[in-house]
Each structure stands twice: as structure tokens, then as C-alpha cells.
Design a protein around this motif. Structure first.
Motif, PDB file in Angstrom:
ATOM      1  N   THR A  47      -3.042  35.805  12.305  1.00  0.00           N
ATOM      2  CA  THR A  47      -3.961  34.913  11.246  1.00  0.00           C
ATOM      3  C   THR A  47      -3.715  35.125   9.844  1.00  0.00           C
ATOM      4  O   THR A  47      -2.959  35.865   9.540  1.00  0.00           O
ATOM      5  N   ASP A  48      -4.242  34.141   9.026  1.00  0.00           N
ATOM      6  CA  ASP A  48      -4.147  34.008   7.710  1.00  0.00           C
ATOM      7  C   ASP A  48      -2.597  33.881   7.255  1.00  0.00           C
ATOM      8  O   ASP A  48      -2.330  34.612   6.084  1.00  0.00           O
ATOM      9  N   GLY A  49      -1.736  33.213   8.098  1.00  0.00           N
ATOM     10  CA  GLY A  49      -0.410  33.096   7.469  1.00  0.00           C
ATOM     11  C   GLY A  49       0.408  34.380   7.807  1.00  0.00           C
ATOM     12  O   GLY A  49       1.806  34.430   7.251  1.00  0.00           O
ATOM     13  N   LEU A  50       0.131  35.250   8.600  1.00  0.00           N
ATOM     14  CA  LEU A  50       0.758  36.592   8.896  1.00  0.00           C
ATOM     15  C   LEU A  50       1.610  36.414  10.186  1.00  0.00           C
ATOM     16  O   LEU A  50       0.953  36.383  11.150  1.00  0.00           O
ATOM     17  N   PHE A  51       3.012  36.385  10.116  1.00  0.00           N
ATOM     18  CA  PHE A  51       3.638  36.101  11.381  1.00  0.00           C
ATOM     19  C   PHE A  51       4.786  37.436  11.556  1.00  0.00           C
ATOM     20  O   PHE A  51       4.970  38.010  10.651  1.00  0.00           O
ATOM     21  N   TRP A  79       8.766  32.702   2.624  1.00  0.00           N
ATOM     22  CA  TRP A  79       8.283  34.003   3.461  1.00  0.00           C
ATOM     23  C   TRP A  79       8.257  35.190   2.494  1.00  0.00           C
ATOM     24  O   TRP A  79       9.036  35.523   1.486  1.00  0.00           O
ATOM     25  N   PHE A  80       7.180  35.898   2.427  1.00  0.00           N
ATOM     26  CA  PHE A  80       6.982  37.079   2.061  1.00  0.00           C
ATOM     27  C   PHE A  80       7.091  38.238   2.953  1.00  0.00           C
ATOM     28  O   PHE A  80       6.017  38.513   3.870  1.00  0.00           O
ATOM     29  N   PRO A  81       8.114  39.182   2.964  1.00  0.00           N
ATOM     30  CA  PRO A  81       8.069  40.133   4.056  1.00  0.00           C
ATOM     31  C   PRO A  81       6.949  41.418   3.527  1.00  0.00           C
ATOM     32  O   PRO A  81       6.824  41.693   2.385  1.00  0.00           O
ATOM     33  N   CYS A  82       6.291  41.584   4.613  1.00  0.00           N
ATOM     34  CA  CYS A  82       5.318  42.598   4.658  1.00  0.00           C
ATOM     35  C   CYS A  82       5.398  43.957   5.133  1.00  0.00           C
ATOM     36  O   CYS A  82       4.462  44.701   5.113  1.00  0.00           O
ATOM     37  N   ILE A  90      -0.247  48.696  10.645  1.00  0.00           N
ATOM     38  CA  ILE A  90      -0.520  47.302  10.667  1.00  0.00           C
ATOM     39  C   ILE A  90      -1.655  47.135   9.455  1.00  0.00           C
ATOM     40  O   ILE A  90      -1.427  46.010   8.698  1.00  0.00           O
ATOM     41  N   ALA A  91      -2.467  48.017   9.122  1.00  0.00           N
ATOM     42  CA  ALA A  91      -3.386  47.864   7.960  1.00  0.00           C
ATOM     43  C   ALA A  91      -2.610  47.655   6.967  1.00  0.00           C
ATOM     44  O   ALA A  91      -2.845  46.844   6.106  1.00  0.00           O
ATOM     45  N   ARG A  92      -1.520  48.336   6.619  1.00  0.00           N
ATOM     46  CA  ARG A  92      -0.804  48.431   5.181  1.00  0.00           C
ATOM     47  C   ARG A  92       0.177  47.268   5.363  1.00  0.00           C
ATOM     48  O   ARG A  92      -0.007  46.394   4.083  1.00  0.00           O
ATOM     49  N   ILE A  93       0.368  46.381   6.497  1.00  0.00           N
ATOM     50  CA  ILE A  93       1.179  45.377   6.487  1.00  0.00           C
ATOM     51  C   ILE A  93       0.336  44.072   5.972  1.00  0.00           C
ATOM     52  O   ILE A  93       0.454  43.186   5.359  1.00  0.00           O
ATOM     53  N   ARG A  94      -1.187  44.056   6.539  1.00  0.00           N
ATOM     54  CA  ARG A  94      -2.146  43.132   6.089  1.00  0.00           C
ATOM     55  C   ARG A  94      -2.436  43.188   4.869  1.00  0.00           C
ATOM     56  O   ARG A  94      -2.700  42.410   4.077  1.00  0.00           O
ATOM     57  N   GLN A  95      -2.410  44.382   4.193  1.00  0.00           N
ATOM     58  CA  GLN A  95      -2.692  44.714   2.692  1.00  0.00           C
ATOM     59  C   GLN A  95      -1.615  44.079   2.023  1.00  0.00           C
ATOM     60  O   GLN A  95      -1.821  43.396   0.849  1.00  0.00           O
ATOM     61  N   GLU A  96      -0.442  44.171   2.321  1.00  0.00           N
ATOM     62  CA  GLU A  96       0.641  43.309   1.759  1.00  0.00           C
ATOM     63  C   GLU A  96       0.583  41.899   1.555  1.00  0.00           C
ATOM     64  O   GLU A  96       0.636  41.317   0.736  1.00  0.00           O
ATOM     65  N   ARG A  97       0.265  41.455   2.933  1.00  0.00           N
ATOM     66  CA  ARG A  97      -0.193  40.019   2.941  1.00  0.00           C
ATOM     67  C   ARG A  97      -1.367  39.544   2.028  1.00  0.00           C
ATOM     68  O   ARG A  97      -1.262  38.586   1.395  1.00  0.00           O
ATOM     69  N   ASP A  98      -2.269  40.496   2.040  1.00  0.00           N
ATOM     70  CA  ASP A  98      -3.455  39.835   1.088  1.00  0.00           C
ATOM     71  C   ASP A  98      -3.085  40.283  -0.454  1.00  0.00           C
ATOM     72  O   ASP A  98      -3.591  39.453  -1.239  1.00  0.00           O
TER      73      ASP A  98
END
Length: 494
Positions: A47-51, A79-82, A90-98
């Protein structure tokens, strides 16, 4: 086509994996942990563009999932590597996306922003490293500097033994643990004053102060020209601010000028012969004073007649002496001086000098050395031993509160009103050559003095071998005729 996986509630759609709760839900940690190697190459939709993309790991039989955030920038998909799960939480990965989404809202390309942050962080890290290095360097001590100088900046004879002994005696005890940045002219002045106050009327320490100051100034000059140390000399070179002349006696001469007269050399020979005579007539030779070693006697006359340095003489090997050509070759490694500014030397032996070497050869025919150690003939004699023996027999001019163990303590070699050394014999021989009207440049060549003028050194290539040989022969003849005091052997001993 939508299907449930066999091992979990995950939703699989055209090689894309969705949360078991639906396409618009994020993955739980448990769901991510359930993804196995059978999903190698599958994509993850969070979700929210995170793949993410699943990669099977052969070593661990597990998987890694590389996540990236998809966005549009200047009509292009980027693409932005997260991060990578499970290496990254996974929480830190989503923080990178945000964070990437926030950059986009501010009109900033997140990939460029991250690249800029990496450069900035690298610079900050480098600054921290440099600061840490400087913090370490700023407290480096005088002992650290001295050891570094010995290893990389200094090349004296015999592995810098003499200067090491001098610094260990006078400077290291007071400066050794002191940071370089805290060493001042005042501190050095107090040290030199302490040395001066320890002097006596007979030995006022002038020479010690001059020599130590010169060597210390060389050390600090080297440090100033060395990037590792120059930043620590925050007040410049402390020795440059020190007026050493104020610590010296007004009548002190910087350069030693002792020259033995012919009368003094006559007296010296008489003293040596008197010892021989006394020993020859001694009823108990076990307790009688030993006369001066014949090797040392030869060394005295060779030093006078060749004007060599005592260190060069002590290192002479018989392979260096050619009795047929009447030469003594001194290899460059035996010559005093700085590498690049010194050269090998050939002495053209006079008949007088040659006779001294022949006497030595008769004394110790089996050793490779002209002056072998008495206890270990396969080695040369200690370079300072003859100088010490000469000094021990001029006690009137030597500061010694009590007799040294197993060493002489008399004036059997004292002549004139001042002590004499082997180097004074070199100066005396040079003075005799002047008396014989030998040109100064020939005398300098005979002493192997460096030609300081670079142009002369480059263009004037004539060797002056003939002139030097004649000069040495004149000196030998003069010593044999005017200096040697003739007494019959029978008159000395019977």
C-alpha cells in the motif's frame, strides 16, 4: 485470478502478493515471515506505493525482500529504495517511504535528497574522523615526536646511539610526557639552566648546552616541515625564540681549537715510553700498571698522519689496506656525514702511516679488522673505547668524583694545559700541513670535507690524487723527522 497460498492466508494475484486481509491492507510481521523461497521473484504490494521483490537465499534457505517506493517525477516513473526485510525492520522501511512522500510534497526528488544526505553524512563523518585524529594528535608528546624523528627524519652513525643517549639523559625525563603543543621557550630555558647549574669550574657544560640545543632545534625544524607535527607547534619553533648565548660563558668558544704542539707530542711519546719502561722493570707484572696498548699507540700516529676520524679508523678492515699501492680505502658506510652528502675516501699512505699499519698487522695477523676486539677478534673494537682510554689517562681534565671501576684514573697521557682527543690529532695534522705550505683545498680534500658549493662540485671533477698523495707524504715525513722523539730501545729498558 485470485488465489490463497497453501502455507498462509496471503493473497496471490499474477505473481503479486497481497496481505491476507485484502489488497488495501499492509502486511503484518507474521505475514512477512510466512513468505518462503517458493515465492522467489514474486512482488509484494504493501500500500501507499510501497512495493517489494522476493529473493530466495540459498545459504540460509530463507528470503530477503527489497522494498522501494514508486513515484512520478518530471513525467518519469522513479523508484526510491526503502530497505530490505528482514535485515531492516518493516516499520523503518515504511518510515523511509513516508520520508520520501514528504520530500515530494516539498517539491524535492527523494532520491536526490537521499544522495545529498549521504554526501553530507560522509562529510560529517570525515570531519568527525579528522577531529578524532586531531584530538589524538594534539596530545602527542615529546617522546612521540622524538621517536618519529629517529625513525623517519634522522640518520646518524651507529643507529643514532649518541643522540638517543643525550636526549634520554637531559630531555626525556623532563619533556617526555609533555604534549608538544605545551612546550614553550620558557620550559626549554629552564632545562638548559638546570644543565648549566650542574656544571663545575672544570666542566661548565657549555659544550653540552650548545650541542643539545643544536640537535633540539633540528628536531623542531623537522617537525615544523612535517604536516603530522606542524599543527602542534602552535607558537612556532620554541628553540627559535631561545637565546642560547645567554647561558654560555662569555669566554666560551663554540668550536674546539685544541692543537698539540711538537713539544707536547714529544712529551706524550715520552710518557708512553716511560710506562713501557716501568712495566718492563716491574718485579710483579700482575699488579703493575699496564702500558698503553700498542694498537692505541698506532691509532694515535695514524690519526695524526692521515687526519682521519677515529670512527673511520676503528672500522678499518685489512681488505681496505693495500700495502702495494700504499692506500687505505674508507667505504662510504664508514664515513661520517649525511647520506647524499658524503662519499667514500681513499687515503694515500705515507711511509710513516704505512709502517703503523704494518705494526698492526704483525700484532693481530689472523683478524679481519685492523683494530679487533681483544675478547672477540672476529669483531672490531668498540668505537668509543680508545677515546675513553685516552680520557681516563688525563684525569686532571676530566670531571670524575670517584674512580671508575676497572678503569684507569691518572694523568699518564696528559700534556699541556688542556685535554686532547683523537679529533684534536686530526686538527693537529691539518695544522702541520698548513705549516708545510700545502694549499687549503688540498688539506680539505685529504680530510674528505664536503665540497659545499654545488656548482664547484658539479663542474670541478679533477681528483687531485697526486697532490693529495704528496701532501700526506710530506706530513708523514714531517712527523717522522720532527715529531717522533728518538730514544734508543736499550736506553728505555736497560
Amino acid at each position: 485470478m485470485t488465489a490463497k497460498s497453501k502455507s498462509s492466508k496471503l493473497i496471490i494475484k499474477q505473481k503479486t502478493i497481497y496481505s491476507g486481509r485484502g489488497e488495501n491492507y499492509v502486511f503484518t510481521v507474521k505475514e512477512l515471515q510466512s513468505i518462503g523461497v517458493e515465492y522467489n521473484g514474486y512482488h509484494i504490494h504493501d500500500t501507499d506505493g510501497l512495493f517489494g521483490t522476493v529473493r530466495a537465499l540459498k545459504r540460509t534457505n530463507g528470503v530477503s525482500i527489497s522494498f522501494k517506493y514508486a513515484y512520478g517525477w518530471e513525467n518519469k516513473n522513479e523508484w526510491f529504495p526503502c530497505g530490505t526485510y528482514p535485515k531492516d525492520d518493516i516499520a523503518r522501511i515504511r518510515q523511509e517511504r513516508d520520508w520520501a512522500k514528504e520530500q515530494l510534497r516539498n517539491g524535492i526528488n527523494p532520491r536526490e535528497a537521499k544522495k545529498s544526505n549521504r554526501i553530507k553524512q560522509a562529510l560529517e563523518n570525515q570531519q568527525l574522523i579528522e577531529k578524532a585524529k586531531h584530538d589524538v594528535l594534539k596530545d602527542r608528546t615529546f617522546s612521540d615526536l622524538f621517536q618519529n624523528w629517529l625513525e623517519y627524519g634522522l640518520m646518524r652513525q651507529h643507529d643514532n646511539q649518541e643522540i638517543t643517549a643525550s636526549f634520554n639523559r637531559h630531555l626525556i625525563p623532563k619533556l617526555g610526557n609533555k604534549p608538544i603543543r605545551l612546550i614553550t621557550m620558557e620550559i626549554l630555558t629552564d632545562i638548559f639552566k638546570h644543565i648549566k647549574n650542574g656544571g663545575t669550574k672544570k666542566y661548565p657544560r657549555n659544550r653540552t648546552i650548545v650541542k643539545l640545543y643544536s640537535e633540539l632545534h633540528q628536531l623542531f625544524t623537522w617537525a615544523q616541515n612535517n604536516p603530522t607535527w606542524s599543527s602542534l607547534l602552535i607558537n612556532g619553533i620554541p628553540t627559535a625564540q631561545l637565546n642560547i648565548q645567554k647561558l654560555l660563558d662569555t669566554n666560551y668558544e663554540t668550536h674546539r681549537t685544541r692543537v698539540l704542539t711538537i713539544a707536547e707530542l714529544h712529551q706524550l711519546q715520552k710518557n708512553i715510553n716511560a710506562e713501557k719502561k716501568a712495566y718492563a722493570h716491574a718485579t710483579n707484572k700482575r699488579i703493575a700498571l699496564q702500558p698503553l696498548n700498542e694498537h692505541i699507540q698506532c691509532a694515535i700516529w695514524i690519526a695524526l698522519s692521515t687526519m682521519c676520524r677515529i670512527g673511520e679508523l676503528m672500522l678499518a678492515r685489512w681488505e681496505h689496506i693495500d700495502f702495494n699501492k700504499k692506500t687505505w680505502f674508507i667505504p662510504i658506510e664508514n664515513v661520517k656525514g649525511v647520506n647524499g652528502k658524503k662519499s667514500a675516501h681513499t687515503v694515500y699512505l705515507s711511509e710513516f702511516s704505512l709502517a703503523q699499519f704494518q705494526t698492526l698487522k704483525n700484532l693481530q695477523p689472523k683478524s679481519d679488522w685492523c683494530f679487533p676486539s681483544q675478547k672477540q677478534p672476529e669483531k672490531h673494537v668498540c668505537l668509543k673505547s680508545y677515546s675513553k682510554i685516552i680520557g681516563d689517562r688525563q684525569i686532571d681534565f676530566k670531571e670524575r668524583n670517584k674512580k671508575a671501576t676497572n678503569r684507569r684514573h691518572d694523568n699518564s697521557l696528559a700534556v699541556g694545559n688542556d685535554k686532547w682527543t683523537f679529533h684534536d690529532l686530526r686538527r693537529t695534522g691539518s695544522t702541520f700541513m698548513q705549516k708545510l705550505d700545502i694549499p687549503p683545498h688540498i688539506i680539505n680534500l685529504c680530510q674528505n670535507h664536503e665540497i659545499r658549493n654545488a656548482i664547484d662540485k658539479s663542474y670541478q671533477q679533477y681528483s687531485y690524487e697526486t697532490e693529495m698523495a704528496e701532501a700526506w707524504q710530506k706530513l708523514g715525513n714531517f712527523i717522522d723527522k720532527e715529531v717522533i722523539f728518538r730514544e734508543s730501545f736499550l736506553a728505555q729498558y736497560f
